[in-house]
Design an enzyme around this catalytic site. Structure first.
Site, PDB file in Angstrom:
ATOM      1  N   HIS A 155      36.234  51.158  39.405  1.00  0.00           N
ATOM      2  CA  HIS A 155      36.911  50.684  40.285  1.00  0.00           C
ATOM      3  C   HIS A 155      36.601  49.963  41.497  1.00  0.00           C
ATOM      4  CE1 HIS A 155      40.807  52.299  38.247  1.00  0.00           C
ATOM      5  NE2 HIS A 155      39.867  53.016  37.686  1.00  0.00           N
ATOM      6  N   ASP A 356      35.382  45.104  48.634  1.00  0.00           N
ATOM      7  CA  ASP A 356      36.517  46.233  47.950  1.00  0.00           C
ATOM      8  C   ASP A 356      36.651  45.874  46.458  1.00  0.00           C
ATOM      9  OD1 ASP A 356      38.286  48.375  47.971  1.00  0.00           O
ATOM     10  OD2 ASP A 356      39.284  47.499  49.779  1.00  0.00           O
TER      11      ASP A 356
END
Ligand code: F6P
Length: 456
Positions: A155, A356
């Protein structure tokens, strides 16, 4: 249909969905249908890591969780996961701290996860393991005789070889990932970085399915459900209180864990620059930054909080009036439901991480908008979400001046342009929904090996 076994560090076993702040747990829960066993850490720290899980059931999902000993928590979670892997995978090599002891604890805790999970597995189960805490779990399960299909999804970003290779056990971790039947990443860049690292570090394993068929599959949200939540939450007493407190001023909102990857100091500087260079915004806007404290046992997180406390004091001290606080900064979280209503009220959603994996807040901000009069998303080019949300105002998060210009552009943008951008963003969010992500990953995992191909 095969039972799906999800394994992740955090498991949403106790919290109600709308009370959670977001992240991986929420995405998965929104997307899952059918019989599921969800295994992971209970969130509790005790004297010993439990050998047997505790069970809870919600709908068709059974949650099985184990407690961690303080020692395992420190080495596995606070230590190797968050002092070594997290900074390294977010390209912050200067913040990486490596300890052999922590790494040993990381691997042995993964072994303990495997030992507690094996007795729960049934023939035909499909295993889906998530995120950087659990990279060695697949191999640990195989060593304990599990021959089920196993997929892994990362992730967070995957860095290029020159960064990944800094980690002393880089080779062992690459081999861990290569042992899965399928490895999934958020963006094509992350996937290519992994494949590049694996080809260089593990030349003998090039034909391993996880390397040859690594996929880029962006995580998404359930945009329609979030929009519904935003609409109803906008009518809440808390939303009305926020609206009343604004007395007609435009709201700029940010919502991020208090993490150095989120670019918060640069963002605060950008707001300060806006007020300095565009005095017309003084007393006309309010910036609300929700930044729940996180991983406080890691010193960099405590240091970041001190920096933000200082910056907030400086900005408010300089620009505040007796009836106007320019920057509202809070270090505790708000429920997802409440945030949804606040997002709907905000003229600007400010999402400027330095790096991110994806960033679901960006999508949630867009989904929460009123289509007749939508706000503007300002998004970092280094968030995974920027690959699809290119109709946002894209900024370089290292450049406060550029963010200040984007704030000015967003605050003065015509309604027609806001609507056009919003429609395009919403289209991408609906296309790459959480359910589509789950469906696509599981379809790849269950596809016969010869039909697997590297996806773009
Ligand atoms: O993407 C990384 C992630 O695991 C997210 O799923 C989650 O939002 C965040 O990190 C949570 O961090 P922690 O479990 O350390 O609080």
């Amino acid at each position: 249909m095969a039972r799906l076994v999800i394994v992740s560090n955090r498991v949403p076993a106790s919290a109600k969905r709308e009370q959670q702040a977001g992240g991986l747990a929420v995405v998965l829960e929104e997307a899952l249908k059918g019989e599921v066993l969800w295994f992971g850490w209970s969130g509790k720290r005790t004297h010993a890591t439990s050998a047997k899980p505790t069970f809870a059931t919600r709908g068709t999902t059974t949650f099985a969780t184990i407690d961690l000993s303080e020692e395992d928590y420190q080495a596995y979670y606070a230590g190797f996961s968050n002092r070594s892997l997290w900074p390294l995978f977010h390209y912050r090599t200067g913040l990486v701290a490596y300890s052999r002891e922590d790494y040993k604890g990381y691997r042995s805790t993964n072994q303990k996860f495997a030992q507690a999970l094996v007795p729960l597995l049934r023939p035909g189960d499909l295993l889906w393991i998530h995120d950087y805490h659990l990279m060695p779990l697949g191999r640990a399960l195989r060593e304990q005789g599990v021959d089920l299909k196993m997929g892994f999804f990362l992730h967070i970003p995957f860095p290029p070889l020159s960064v990944f290779d800094i980690l002393p056990p880089a080779g062992e971790l690459a081999a861990d990932l290569a042992a899965y039947d399928l490895a999934g990443f958020q963006t094509a860049e992350d996937r290519d970085n992994f494949v590049g690292c694996a080809r260089k570090i593990l030349p003998e394993a090039q034909r391993a399915p996880a390397i040859a068929s690594a996929v880029a599959l962006p995580v998404g949200i359930d945009g329609k459900a979030f929009a519904r939540m935003a609409k109803t939450s906008r009518m809440n007493a808390e939303s009305r209180r926020l609206k009343d407190s604004l007395v007609g001023r435009k709201l700029i909102i940010g919502a991020d864990r208090l993490d150095y990857s989120k670019g918060l100091p640069q963002r605060f500087e950008a707001y300060s620059e806006l007020l300095e260079t565009h005095a017309e915004y003084r007393e006309k806007v309010s910036y609300l930054q929700v930044a729940p404290r996180s991983r406080e046992e890691v010193s960099e997180y405590r240091e970041l909080k001190r920096t933000l406390d200082r910056l907030t004091g400086r900005i408010n001290g300089k620009y505040a009036e007796f009836d106007w606080v320019p920057l509202r900064y809070m270090t505790h979280g708000l429920s997802r439901r409440l945030l949804a209503g606040f997002f709907r009220m905000a003229a600007i959603g400010l999402v400027t991480p330095l790096r991110d994996g994806m960033n679901l807040v960006a999508m949630e901000y867009v989904a929460a908008q009123d289509e007749e009069d939508p706000g503007v998303l300002i998004l970092s080019r280094f968030a995974g979400a920027a690959a699809s949300l290119d109709a946002a105002l894209i900024v370089n998060p290292y450049d406060p001046g550029g963010i200040a210009e984007a704030l000015h552009e967003g605050l003065t943008m015509s309604r027609q342009e806001r609507q056009e951008r919003w429609r395009s963003l919403m289209h991408r969010i609906d296309e790459d929904s959480a359910a589509a992500w789950c469906r696509r990953f599981l379809a790849r995992l269950t596809a016969p090996p010869k039909t697997l191909r590297a996806a773009s």
